[in-house]
Structures are given as structure tokens and as C-alpha cells.
Design an enzyme around this catalytic site. Structure first.
Site, PDB file in Angstrom:
ATOM      1  N   ARG A  65       3.002 -53.032  12.106  1.00 60.94           N
ATOM      2  CA  ARG A  65       3.059 -52.738  13.536  1.00 60.94           C
ATOM      3  C   ARG A  65       2.139 -53.698  14.270  1.00 60.94           C
ATOM      4  NH1 ARG A  65       0.973 -46.991  15.602  1.00 60.94           N
ATOM      5  NH2 ARG A  65      -1.050 -47.979  15.193  1.00 60.94           N
ATOM      6  N   ASN A 105       3.695 -38.680  16.500  1.00 59.51           N
ATOM      7  CA  ASN A 105       2.422 -38.269  17.102  1.00 59.51           C
ATOM      8  C   ASN A 105       2.423 -38.498  18.607  1.00 59.51           C
ATOM      9  OD1 ASN A 105       1.707 -37.822  14.476  1.00 59.51           O
ATOM     10  ND2 ASN A 105       0.310 -39.554  14.312  1.00 59.51           N
ATOM     11  N   ASP A 106       2.809 -39.714  19.021  1.00 63.51           N
ATOM     12  CA  ASP A 106       2.817 -40.021  20.447  1.00 63.51           C
ATOM     13  C   ASP A 106       4.045 -39.457  21.141  1.00 63.51           C
ATOM     14  OD1 ASP A 106       0.438 -41.275  21.185  1.00 63.51           O
ATOM     15  OD2 ASP A 106       1.035 -43.147  20.246  1.00 63.51           O
ATOM     16  N   HIS A 164      -6.518 -40.637  16.521  1.00 61.15           N
ATOM     17  CA  HIS A 164      -6.665 -41.751  15.596  1.00 61.15           C
ATOM     18  C   HIS A 164      -7.913 -41.605  14.721  1.00 61.15           C
ATOM     19  CE1 HIS A 164      -3.786 -43.760  18.422  1.00 61.15           C
ATOM     20  NE2 HIS A 164      -3.252 -44.037  17.264  1.00 61.15           N
ATOM     21  N   ARG A 208      -3.148 -35.647  22.648  1.00 63.64           N
ATOM     22  CA  ARG A 208      -3.207 -35.251  21.235  1.00 63.64           C
ATOM     23  C   ARG A 208      -4.617 -35.289  20.654  1.00 63.64           C
ATOM     24  NH1 ARG A 208      -2.074 -39.712  17.312  1.00 63.64           N
ATOM     25  NH2 ARG A 208      -1.859 -41.693  18.392  1.00 63.64           N
ATOM     26  N   GLU A 246       8.172 -43.955  20.854  1.00 72.03           N
ATOM     27  CA  GLU A 246       7.027 -43.071  21.058  1.00 72.03           C
ATOM     28  C   GLU A 246       7.006 -42.415  22.431  1.00 72.03           C
ATOM     29  OE1 GLU A 246       3.369 -45.021  18.957  1.00 72.03           O
ATOM     30  OE2 GLU A 246       4.599 -46.620  19.809  1.00 72.03           O
TER      31      GLU A 246
END
Length: 579
Positions: free
Chosen positions: A332, A452-453, A190, A463, A429
């Protein structure tokens, strides 16, 4: 001159003096002196040591008998500061290299710290903190307590740190912090996402950059190639200035085409939306050609003002919606936890597997309900979608939907206008939800693949951890199988499926994703023009054939090779600049 290589996470090239956060943001304003100043500079160093030791002696005397352990620690610091070997090396650096006392001290201390770190001995590693404390003490004395923080910068700097949290990164001023580099981190952390959002060039995962750089060192940070150059030569400076101009020219060329549609050669229209972290990004997202906001990461509003509640969320969303001029906004709900920890959060051994995201929201219903109220209310001002993150089970989804219904009833009973039919979707995710997507599809209006997740949880690869960065593979067949199955579920239940994450930002991935059947993406705003340009070079039946071949391969490396060869053959103009 020293070159450090890491992971490129935010594009751009910047040159500036380093501000090393691990040395408590003490900047060294002058690095060199003239030969005739050498003796006086050595004396200045000795005077600083003498002054510091006098203060330490007074503090030790005051503490003895009260807090004996603190007195002993300060005694160690006093002995280190008086070490003849340290003095000899500092004197030699001043004489041989005409360093200022501050610069000589930092160079010598950095060398000591790196030697201790290389031993990997727990006992010796304890001495690192003592050395760093002594360095800070002496530097503060030499500089007359001139300590500069990120909040009062008076010139442009390149920030060097062991790590930056997403909250710290969100507070960086791009006008002053022109780039940053860290020891740790990954491409989809992030912190990396925030860097791209702010347009700050960044390189992470360099392992030891925070100890290799001294505050005040000139550095080049190349966010395209993942390179940090310490004390660059004149030739390197000129080369990178030229590259920065060329990349700026290419960026302007892409931007000039941002209004063109994302449509394949044979007429298949796709949508490319923007991911944003901060409300201030929305206008630039529209300028870059976004078809809307596919992901508004709302947790940064909460982190900056945790006590603000419903009204601050409502005002932010309303302002963003107004700037979109009728384009859709997908919000979100709070994805807190992991590396975005609210103040006062308990320590967790594995925070990414702990009380994160929707779990945090269900455990903390007050801010969750306040945010849902704000989202439902703002829906009357334009097209808004509500998206629930990191759902892992059907009961978790049902409980979240129940809360939305309860909040709707509250607003209805209070006579407050809200969107009665707001589309509600989920981010997919985790593999558990992807594998039961057919049970999810009739409960929601859309599915958003959080690549990403999804990669992180499918492959059990952190990650944000540079130690396993080579294992983080969006092209792993298991990941592609999950994405493909979600697309099929969307087609069977006639609901939208989009992909939201860095996977769609990679040029060579796009033909495969389009070939799998994806028609909507959400990515970093600055990358939208080039992604749309790639799409305009594709033919649907060709990329479907490419995807079919890739899905027969057994590993990500083979798939990556296939995609690169295909792109070089079918997208020569685009590939030559972007691959």
C-alpha cells in the site's frame, strides 16, 4: 487492588512493574520500607523538599525581572511543595503503610490530580499540570535524578500512558515492554494495529489508567478481556498465570495447523493473507500460514526514515519479497496523516478528514514518486501488487494512475528494469468510492475493502475514540450493503475483491463474509491459523443462506445475535474456545 476495564486490542496476558509515561518515565524502584525506617524515610522526604525549594528559590531569583511569568509559575510550584497538608498526607502514608517517600508522594499526588479532574472545572484543571510538575521535581530529587526512558530500559515493564502514537508504538521493544494500557484509543486505531503486529498485549480506552497507576506499581494487563489490574492479589496473579499458560497452549495448537489450507468442507478454496507494518514481521507471517502479504503498511518505513527515499523502500520490499519465497506481496502506498503524522505536519482540526493518505501523496509528490519507483523496480523480483489507499473520487484515481505511468516512463527512459504489468488496485475505504465502484473496476486490477476505515467513514465514528466505541459497528447494515455491492461489482467485472481489516479477524463475522462471496482476506498474522480453522468448518451453501438472512435484518445488534447463535450451533468446537 484496583481493576480497570477498557477495550481489548491486542491479545496476551502480561505482568510487570508499571512505567507511567505521563510522569516522564520516572520509575520508583522501591515501594516499601521496614517499620524501623519510617522516621528516616520521613526525614528523607523533608530533605528532598528542602533541596528542591532551595533550587527553586535560586531559579526564581535569577528569573525575576527577566521572565516574570516563569518566576511566578515557579513560585506556585515552591508553594505547592511546601504545602503542610501535602506533607501531612505523605508522612501519614509513610507511617501507616510503610511506603517509601517516593511511593507515598506519588500516591498522594495521584489522589489530588484525580480529585481535580473530577471537578471538570477549567480553572482547577489548570492546577493539574502544576501538581504533576511538582511531583516530577520532588521524585527526581528523591531518586537522585534517576529517570528511565523507553530507550534505556534495564528490565521488563508494562507501559501506562494517556496515549501512544503509532510511531511511538512502532519503536517499543517487545523484549522490554511486555504490555501497555492507555486512557484513549479504539480497537482499530493504528496504535492497536501496531500492538498486534509487535505481539504486545494491550488494552486501550480505560479513561483514567494513567492517573490511577503509579510508576513501579505491579500491574496485570489482560489483552483478551480488556482488563488492567493494579496491585493484584496473590490469587489474581496465580489465576492469570494459569490463563496465560492455557492461551499459550491454544495458540500453539492453532500454530501446529497453520499449514493446512483455508478450504470449506465442500471444497471452496479461500486465501488468507497477512497485514504487516514492519519488514521484520514477514517471516512470522509465513510461519503462521499466510498465503501472502495482503497489506504492507509502508508508511512506517517513511516515519522511521523520512529522508531515505527510493532506495530504502526498495531494499525493504526486496527483503520482504525474498522472505516470502514466491508468495505475493501487496504494497500500500503511503497512508500518512490522521494519527500517522510526519514531522512538521500542520495541525488540522479533523486530521482523519483532512490531508490524509492519497491526498497527502498528491500534495507531496516527491516521496510518492520515489515510493512508486521502488515498488515498480522490486516487481521484477517476484509477484508484487501496488495498492492506492483512501481514493475518494475518480479524478483522484486517474491522477494517481497518471503518476504511475509517468514514473514508468522515467524508469524506461533510464534503462532501469521494472515490472511493466504490475497489478494496480485500490483500497475501498470511503462510501463515495464504494458507490461508484463500477466506474473504478475497469481502471484497476483489484479492489481491497479497507473495513476499518469503511466502518469509520460510513458511520461517522472515530475508530480511535473510546467515547464512541460502542457505535463502531462493522455489522451495521449500511456497511454490509456496501461490502456486498463491491463483491457484485468484482464478479461483474471479473476482478479480485478482498477484505483487509480487523472485521475478518472476528470469528463470528467470517461465516457472514464468506456467505457474501468473499474469497480473500488479509488480517493480523497471529490470527491466521484460527481464521483458517473456522473456514475449514464452513459449508458454502449454508453460509450463503446465513448471509441472506442477515442482510434482511435492520441493525447490527440483531445481525450479531444471529451470527452468535449460528456459530454456537454450527461451530461448537471452535465457538466454545473463540467466541
Amino acid at each position: 487492588m484496583e481493576i480497570k476495564r477498557g477495550i481489548a486490542v491486542s491479545p496476551g496476558i502480561a505482568m510487570a512493574e508499571a512505567l507511567v509515561l505521563d510522569s516522564e518515565e520516572i520509575r520508583i524502584p522501591q515501594r516499601f520500607i521496614s517499620a524501623k525506617e519510617v522516621d528516616s524515610e520521613i526525614q528523607r522526604f523533608e530533605n528532598a523538599v528542602e533541596d528542591s525549594n532551595r533550587l527553586l528559590a535560586e531559579e526564581i531569583e535569577r528569573l525575576e525581572g527577566e521572565v516574570d511569568i516563569h518566576a511566578r509559575i515557579l513560585s506556585v510550584h515552591r508553594d505547592l511543595a511546601a504545602d503542610p497538608a501535602l506533607h501531612a498526607e505523605v508522612h501519614q502514608s509513610i507511617r501507616d503503610r510503610c511506603y517509601t517517600a517516593e511511593h507515598a508522594l506519588s500516591k498522594v499526588m495521584n489522589r489530588y490530580v484525580r480529585k481535580l479532574q473530577e471537578t471538570r472545572s477549567p480553572l482547577l484543571l489548570e492546577r493539574v499540570h502544576d501538581l504533576q510538575d511538582v511531583e516530577k521535581m520532588l521524585l527526581s530529587t528523591l531518586l537522585g535524578k534517576r529517570i528511565e526512558t523507553l530507550s534505556n530500559l534495564d528490565s521488563q515493564v508494562a507501559v501506562i500512558a494517556h496515549n501512544l502514537t503509532p510511531a511511538q508504538t512502532a519503536k517499543l521493544d517487545p523484549g522490554k515492554v511486555v504490555a501497555f494500557a492507555t486512557d484513549v484509543g479504539g480497537k482499530t486505531s493504528h496504535t492497536a494495529i501496531m500492538a498486534r503486529a509487535l505481539g504486545i498485549p494491550a488494552v486501550v480506552g480505560i479513561d483514567d489508567v494513567s492517573t490511577a497507576v503509579v510508576g513501579g506499581d505491579p500491574v496485570i494487563i489482560d489483552g483478551y478481556r480488556g482488563v488492567v489490574i493494579i496491585d493484584p492479589t496473590k490469587e489474581q496473579i496465580e489465576e492469570h498465570q494459569g490463563r496465560a499458560l492455557e492461551m499459550s497452549r491454544i495458540s500453539q495448537e492453532f500454530r501446529s495447523q497453520s499449514a493446512l489450507p483455508a478450504e470449506t468442507i465442500d471444497g471452496h478454496r479461500l486465501e488468507v493473507h497477512a497485514n504487516i507494518e514492519l519488514p521484520s514481521e514477514v517471516e512470522s507471517a509465513v510461519e503462521w500460514g499466510a498465503a501472502g502479504i495482503g497489506l504492507f503498511r509502508s508508511e512506517f518505513i517513511h516515519l522511521q526514515a523520512p529522508e531515505s527515499g527510493e532506495e530504502i523502500h526498495y531494499e525493504h520490499y526486496k527483503n520482504v519479497l525474498g522472505s516470502l519465497g514466491g508468495l505475493p506481496l501487496t504494497i500500500r502506498t503511503l497512508d500518512l496523516g490522521g494519527d500517522k503524522l510526519p514531522e512538521g505536519s500542520p495541525d488540522e482540526e479533523n486530521p482523519f478528514l483532512g490531508c490524509r493518505s492519497i491526498r497527502w501523496c498528491l500534495a507531496n509528490p516527491e516521496p510518492f514518486r520515489a515510493q512508486i519507483r521502488a515498488i515498480l523496480r522490486v516487481g521484477v523480483h517476484g509477484p508484487v501488487r501496488l495498492m492506492l489507499p483512501m481514493i475518494t473520487t475518480i479524478p483522484e484515481l486517474d491522477r494517481s494512475l497518471q503518476i504511475i505511468d509517468e514514473v514508468s516512463e522515467e524508469l524506461r527512459s533510464e534503462g532501469i528494469e521494472f515490472d511493466e504489468n504490475i497489478p494496480v488496485g485500490v483500497m475501498v475505504e470511503v462510501p463515495s468510492l464504494a458507490l461508484v465502484a463500477s466506474h473504478v473496476a475497469h481502471r484497476v486490477s483489484f479492489l481491497s475493502v479497507g473495513s476499518n476505515d469503511l466502518v469509520q467513514y460510513t458511520l461517522a465514528v472515530d475508530r480511535g475514540n473510546e467515547q464512541v466505541a460502542d457505535l463502531y459497528d462493522p455489522l451495521h447494515p449500511a456497511v454490509l450493503q456496501l461490502i456486498s455491492s463491491l463483491i457484485r461489482v468484482g464478479e461483474e467485472h471479473d476482478i479480485r475483491v478482498c477484505l483487509c481489516g480487523e472485521m475478518a479477524s472476528e470469528v463470528i463475522h467470517l461465516p457472514l463474509l464468506v456467505g457474501l462471496g468473499l474469497r480473500e482476506f488479509s488480517i493480523t498474522p497471529q490470527l491466521i491459523p484460527e481464521v483458517k480453522q473456522v473456514i475449514r468448518h464452513l459449508v458454502d451453501y449454508e453460509v450463503r443462506d446465513l448471509a441472506s438472512r442477515c442482510m434482511q435484518l435492520s441493525d447490527g445488534e440483531s445481525i450479531s445475535r444471529e451470527l452468535r447463535l449460528w456459530s454456537l450451533e454450527n461451530l461448537p468446537e471452535v465457538a466454545s474456545r473463540l467466541i
